[in-house]
Design an enzyme around this catalytic site. Structure first.
Site, PDB file in Angstrom:
ATOM      1  N   LYS A 176      -6.566 -41.890 -13.061  1.00 16.69           N
ATOM      2  CA  LYS A 176      -6.578 -42.691 -11.827  1.00 16.69           C
ATOM      3  C   LYS A 176      -7.585 -43.847 -11.844  1.00 16.69           C
ATOM      4  O   LYS A 176      -7.358 -44.870 -11.213  1.00 16.69           O
ATOM      5  CB  LYS A 176      -6.846 -41.805 -10.609  1.00 16.69           C
ATOM      6  N   ASP A 204      -3.107 -42.003  -1.855  1.00 16.63           N
ATOM      7  CA  ASP A 204      -3.734 -40.697  -1.597  1.00 16.63           C
ATOM      8  C   ASP A 204      -4.455 -40.684  -0.236  1.00 16.63           C
ATOM      9  O   ASP A 204      -4.314 -39.730   0.539  1.00 16.63           O
ATOM     10  CB  ASP A 204      -4.769 -40.362  -2.679  1.00 16.63           C
TER      11      ASP A 204
END
Ligand code: ATR
Length: 278
Positions: free
Chosen positions: A71, A107
């Site tokens: 990420k 997210d």
């Protein structure tokens, strides 16, 4: 719709990837919408990340999700970052627009969506953890107007994060872990974003500081009933388990690729089937 020469490809890159629940969720939505897209799980090791990203571009993938451990490390291999992903310093979704790869982070907004769905009071939010998930969740709640308090084992990370959020004009402060109980007593919402609870029956939050005025969210979804969630239930908190955040981040990613509002109930059904629940 079956795969043919016009199918637009999407997927997830992660290491490991076999456990991923994303393929059934995304493919259920593509089927429900009747669009010619396909989503696959792709095992990419850290040393192969750049090659993989260049390959996905060359293969004209429409986009892909980025999961652990890529990420943050993917950032230099992308052409652009949207403002929120740039603030978070982490990307979980990439969109390929005619060969230009743009990184997004769904997210944090996924966590906010899960909290809103539970009709939680988001006025005073405590976030435990200041890693990748902690960054995304803290920024997202601060941006929705919450007063955010961040606690982390490594205090400096919480402090840096709170300062960065503050510089953007939102309300955030950092506290040491020994002040966590005090902060939780005054809070309306608590987000658990550390990796503790994934591999062991442990929680970073002492059970006795949890109270019935609190809605809690755990970013961990394997297992669904973490020690933290069990403790919160026994203390009378409203609880949101990790799969709700997983579902909503996926729905937001999917819409970035198709440009069409996703069929969230179809994704939800596929997710619970994949998790072994109906
Ligand atoms: P992710 O991207 O899933 O958030 P990460 O960036 O590695 O993963 O962050 C892990 C988070 O869990 C961090 O907040 C970490 O705290 P530190 O910044 O002090 O490392 C937290 N964490 C991991 N193991 C922990 C433990 N045993 N006790 C408390 N916090 C822990």
């Amino acid at each position: 719709m079956s795969v043919d020469g016009k199918t637009r490809l999407t997927g997830v890159i992660a290491d490991p990837v076999e456990h991923s629940k994303s393929p059934p969720m995304h493919n259920a939505n593509f089927r429900a919408l009747g669009v010619n897209f396909e989503y696959v799980a792709m095992h990419v090791r850290p040393e192969d990340l750049q090659t993989a990203v260049d390959g996905l571009r060359a293969l004209h993938f429409r986009g892909f999700n980025v999961s652990v451990p890529h990420k943050k490390t993917i950032l230099p291999f992308l052409d652009r970052l949207d403002a929120f992903a740039n603030d978070c310093g982490a990307v979980n979704t990439v969109v390929n627009g005619e060969g230009r790869l743009t990184g997004f982070n769904t997210d944090g907004p996924g966590a906010v969506q899960a909290a809103k769905e539970a009709k939680a009071d988001l006025s005073r939010v405590v976030v435990v953890g200041a890693g990748g998930a902690g960054h995304a969740v803290s920024y997202a709640f601060a941006q929705t107007g919450s007063d955010v308090t961040i606690a982390n084992r490594t205090f400096e990370s919480a402090k840096d994060l709170a300062e960065k959020i503050g510089k953007k004009g939102f309300r955030a402060k950092a506290v040491r872990m020994d002040q966590l109980g005090k902060s939780i007593r005054d809070a309306t919402f608590l987000a658990q974003t550390t990796t503790v609870g994934m591999r062991s029956d442990e929680s970073v939050v002492p059970k006795e500081v949890l109270h019935p005025g609190l809605t809690v969210l755990d970013a961990v979804y394997a297992p669904l009933k973490t020690r933290f969630i069990c403790d919160a239930q026994s203390r009378g908190c409203n609880t949101i388990t990790g799969e709700r955040m997983l579902l909503h981040q996926a729905a937001l990613s999917n819409e970035l690729w198709t440009g069409i509002k996703p069929d969230v109930p179809a994704m939800e059904k596929a997710l619970y089937e994949a998790l072994g629940k109906t």
